[in-house]
Design an enzyme around this catalytic site. Structure first.
Site, PDB file in Angstrom:
ATOM      1  N   CYS A 225     -11.010   2.854  -0.514  1.00  0.00           N
ATOM      2  CA  CYS A 225      -9.616   3.203  -0.237  1.00  0.00           C
ATOM      3  C   CYS A 225      -9.314   2.453   1.050  1.00  0.00           C
ATOM      4  O   CYS A 225     -10.108   2.517   2.008  1.00  0.00           O
ATOM      5  CB  CYS A 225      -9.462   4.707  -0.036  1.00  0.00           C
ATOM      6  SG  CYS A 225      -7.870   5.173   0.714  1.00  0.00           S
ATOM      7  N   THR A 226      -8.202   1.724   1.081  1.00  0.00           N
ATOM      8  CA  THR A 226      -7.951   0.840   2.228  1.00  0.00           C
ATOM      9  C   THR A 226      -7.688   1.604   3.526  1.00  0.00           C
ATOM     10  O   THR A 226      -7.735   1.027   4.611  1.00  0.00           O
ATOM     11  CB  THR A 226      -6.780  -0.111   1.929  1.00  0.00           C
ATOM     12  OG1 THR A 226      -5.653   0.655   1.470  1.00  0.00           O
ATOM     13  CG2 THR A 226      -7.160  -1.132   0.881  1.00  0.00           C
ATOM     14  N   HIS A 227      -7.430   2.903   3.416  1.00  0.00           N
ATOM     15  CA  HIS A 227      -7.281   3.693   4.640  1.00  0.00           C
ATOM     16  C   HIS A 227      -8.622   3.835   5.391  1.00  0.00           C
ATOM     17  O   HIS A 227      -8.634   3.933   6.617  1.00  0.00           O
ATOM     18  CB  HIS A 227      -6.758   5.098   4.315  1.00  0.00           C
ATOM     19  CG  HIS A 227      -5.272   5.160   4.078  1.00  0.00           C
ATOM     20  ND1 HIS A 227      -4.671   4.628   2.973  1.00  0.00           N
ATOM     21  CD2 HIS A 227      -4.270   5.709   4.811  1.00  0.00           C
ATOM     22  CE1 HIS A 227      -3.364   4.846   3.029  1.00  0.00           C
ATOM     23  NE2 HIS A 227      -3.098   5.504   4.136  1.00  0.00           N
TER      24      HIS A 227
ATOM     25  N   TYR B 112      -0.623   8.576  -2.646  1.00  0.00           N
ATOM     26  CA  TYR B 112      -0.687   8.195  -4.058  1.00  0.00           C
ATOM     27  C   TYR B 112      -1.929   8.751  -4.788  1.00  0.00           C
ATOM     28  O   TYR B 112      -1.910   8.936  -5.999  1.00  0.00           O
ATOM     29  CB  TYR B 112      -0.732   6.675  -4.186  1.00  0.00           C
ATOM     30  CG  TYR B 112       0.600   5.965  -4.048  1.00  0.00           C
ATOM     31  CD1 TYR B 112       1.684   6.541  -3.397  1.00  0.00           C
ATOM     32  CD2 TYR B 112       0.755   4.685  -4.576  1.00  0.00           C
ATOM     33  CE1 TYR B 112       2.883   5.855  -3.269  1.00  0.00           C
ATOM     34  CE2 TYR B 112       1.959   4.002  -4.460  1.00  0.00           C
ATOM     35  CZ  TYR B 112       3.018   4.589  -3.800  1.00  0.00           C
ATOM     36  OH  TYR B 112       4.205   3.901  -3.682  1.00  0.00           O
ATOM     37  N   GLY B 113      -3.000   8.957  -4.034  1.00  0.00           N
ATOM     38  CA  GLY B 113      -4.316   9.180  -4.640  1.00  0.00           C
ATOM     39  C   GLY B 113      -4.471  10.411  -5.502  1.00  0.00           C
ATOM     40  O   GLY B 113      -5.390  10.488  -6.319  1.00  0.00           O
TER      41      GLY B 113
ATOM     42  N   CYS C 214      -4.260  -1.617  -1.950  1.00  0.00           N
ATOM     43  CA  CYS C 214      -4.384  -0.195  -2.255  1.00  0.00           C
ATOM     44  C   CYS C 214      -5.267  -0.129  -3.484  1.00  0.00           C
ATOM     45  O   CYS C 214      -4.929  -0.710  -4.527  1.00  0.00           O
ATOM     46  CB  CYS C 214      -3.003   0.389  -2.548  1.00  0.00           C
ATOM     47  SG  CYS C 214      -3.050   2.111  -3.082  1.00  0.00           S
ATOM     48  N   ASN C 215      -6.401   0.561  -3.354  1.00  0.00           N
ATOM     49  CA  ASN C 215      -7.322   0.655  -4.489  1.00  0.00           C
ATOM     50  C   ASN C 215      -6.702   1.424  -5.640  1.00  0.00           C
ATOM     51  O   ASN C 215      -6.876   1.082  -6.802  1.00  0.00           O
ATOM     52  CB  ASN C 215      -8.613   1.338  -4.053  1.00  0.00           C
ATOM     53  CG  ASN C 215      -9.411   0.485  -3.081  1.00  0.00           C
ATOM     54  OD1 ASN C 215     -10.326  -0.208  -3.476  1.00  0.00           O
ATOM     55  ND2 ASN C 215      -9.059   0.520  -1.807  1.00  0.00           N
ATOM     56  N   THR C 216      -5.960   2.472  -5.284  1.00  0.00           N
ATOM     57  CA  THR C 216      -5.350   3.332  -6.302  1.00  0.00           C
ATOM     58  C   THR C 216      -4.388   2.505  -7.163  1.00  0.00           C
ATOM     59  O   THR C 216      -4.441   2.562  -8.398  1.00  0.00           O
ATOM     60  CB  THR C 216      -4.617   4.491  -5.586  1.00  0.00           C
ATOM     61  OG1 THR C 216      -5.563   5.143  -4.716  1.00  0.00           O
ATOM     62  CG2 THR C 216      -4.056   5.486  -6.562  1.00  0.00           C
TER      63      THR C 216
ATOM     64  N   ASP D  71       0.868  -1.185   0.000  1.00  0.00           N
ATOM     65  CA  ASP D  71       0.000   0.000   0.000  1.00  0.00           C
ATOM     66  C   ASP D  71       0.903   1.233   0.000  1.00  0.00           C
ATOM     67  O   ASP D  71       2.096   1.148   0.309  1.00  0.00           O
ATOM     68  CB  ASP D  71      -0.910   0.024   1.241  1.00  0.00           C
ATOM     69  CG  ASP D  71      -1.842   1.235   1.233  1.00  0.00           C
ATOM     70  OD1 ASP D  71      -2.446   1.527   0.182  1.00  0.00           O
ATOM     71  OD2 ASP D  71      -1.943   1.930   2.270  1.00  0.00           O
ATOM     72  N   SER D  72       0.287   2.378  -0.314  1.00  0.00           N
ATOM     73  CA  SER D  72       1.039   3.629  -0.259  1.00  0.00           C
ATOM     74  C   SER D  72       1.399   3.993   1.178  1.00  0.00           C
ATOM     75  O   SER D  72       2.296   4.797   1.404  1.00  0.00           O
ATOM     76  CB  SER D  72       0.178   4.753  -0.839  1.00  0.00           C
ATOM     77  OG  SER D  72      -0.975   4.917  -0.038  1.00  0.00           O
TER      78      SER D  72
HETATM   79  N1  DGL Z   1      -4.802   3.288   0.535  1.00  0.00           N
HETATM   80  C1  DGL Z   1      -4.827   3.744  -0.796  1.00  0.00           C
HETATM   81  C2  DGL Z   1      -6.046   3.247  -1.576  1.00  0.00           C
HETATM   82  O1  DGL Z   1      -6.641   2.272  -1.205  1.00  0.00           O
HETATM   83  C3  DGL Z   1      -4.608   5.190  -1.137  1.00  0.00           C
HETATM   84  C4  DGL Z   1      -4.139   6.235  -0.226  1.00  0.00           C
HETATM   85  C5  DGL Z   1      -3.280   7.289  -0.953  1.00  0.00           C
HETATM   86  O2  DGL Z   1      -3.823   8.271  -1.457  1.00  0.00           O
HETATM   87  O3  DGL Z   1      -2.076   7.075  -0.994  1.00  0.00           O
HETATM   88  O4  DGL Z   1      -6.385   3.807  -2.590  1.00  0.00           O
END
Ligand code: DGL
Length: 274
Positions: free
Chosen positions: A189-191, A44-45, A75-77, A12-13
């Site tokens: 988003c996994t966060h 990353y987003g 990480c979805n991104t 993940d990021s």
């Molecule tokens: N956790 C990441 C996701 O699922 C993105 C967070 C980021 O912006 O880096 O997309």
């Protein structure tokens, strides 16, 4: 070459992938997990496709050197870009977007859902496209949340930051809950699952869908089916690597229930001058 006793890689990021790792840990206690969070290159987003790919390949090299048996793109991104790097890896690659889309499509009671995500994921159209294919009768509202993942990193580190994230969540969610009256919010988003308690305090009873549950289940089915489950009798290792702060990662893992950790170690980030 990887074997059943090889670790499962999770990338993940940042610490968002902890929401996936903790589900995998619960369902597959004997597996070794190797986590990499690119804390030295937040976030990353809001970045471009090429920037995300460059930083992701740095983490992929790390994983390949350690001969993981499966890569979980937590990480979805990054998951939106899997077709661009999948063939560079010798092992299977699991996408959290696929998991989330499949989980949403399988819920007959959900007619109208909102997908909360980073700007990159929303722009990619990955969720509406996938859910539209699997369950065309559902209405999907894509909601980019430009600041939410960074605020999650902050509040998990320092719970005193909670008022900041509450204000941001109200901006992102009020109309979805009170006007659109969605049946479900998919945490794309996994966060975000790391603050589901705060979301539910603001919106009691709101149905939150965490793709990590489906992702862990899909992984288990794959390992069972292919005979790739770990033969180890005892609890697996959880080794966390970060290009950011080791102290913060150890604290954040404990705060979100990813414990015990076997180790937390520093790995040098890719400096891409962004
Ligand atoms: N956790 C990441 C996701 O699922 C993105 C967070 C980021 O912006 O880096 O997309």
């Amino acid at each position: 070459m990887f074997q059943p006793s090889s670790p499962i890689g999770v990338i993940d990021s940042g610490v968002g992938g902890f929401s996936v790792a903790r589900q995998v840990r619960r369902l597959l206690p004997h597996e070794d997990l190797l986590y990499m969070g690119d804390g030295g290159n937040p976030m990353y987003g809001g970045r471009t496709e090429e920037e995300i790919l460059t930083m992701t390949r740095h983490m992929l090299r790390f994983m390949q050197e350690r001969e993981i048996k499966v890569l979980l793109v937590a990480c979805n991104t990054i998951s939106c870009l899997i077709p661009r790097f999948q063939e560079e890896l010798p092992c299977p690659v699991f996408s959290v977007v696929q998991a989330g889309g499949r989980a949403a499509a399988a819920l007959p009671e959900v007619k109208k859902l909102a997908v909360l995500s980073t700007v990159f994921t929303a722009r990619s159209g990955a969720y509406p496209e996938l859910i539209g294919r699997l369950a065309p009768e559902k209405q999907v509202i894509s909601r980019p949340c430009p600041d939410l993942a960074a605020l999650v990193e902050l509040v998990v580190n320092d719970p005193g930051m909670r008022p900041l994230i509450e204000a941001d969540l109200r901006d992102d969610l009020d109309d979805l809950v009170n006007e659109e009256r969605v049946d479900c919010c998919l945490l794309g988003c996994t966060h975000y699952p790391l603050v589901s308690d705060i979301i539910l305090d603001l919106y009691p009873g709101l149905f939150l869908l965490d793709p990590a549950v489906q992702m862990a289940q899909t992984l288990k089915e794959y390992l069972d089916r292919t005979g790739m489950s770990s033969p180890a009798p005892g609890p697996g290792r959880t080794d966390v690597f970060t290009t950011g702060s080791v102290t913060e990662y150890a604290q954040k893992a404990a705060r979100v229930g990813l414990e015990p950790l076997t180790s937390v170690q520093y790995y040098p980030p890719l400096r891409i001058g962004l």
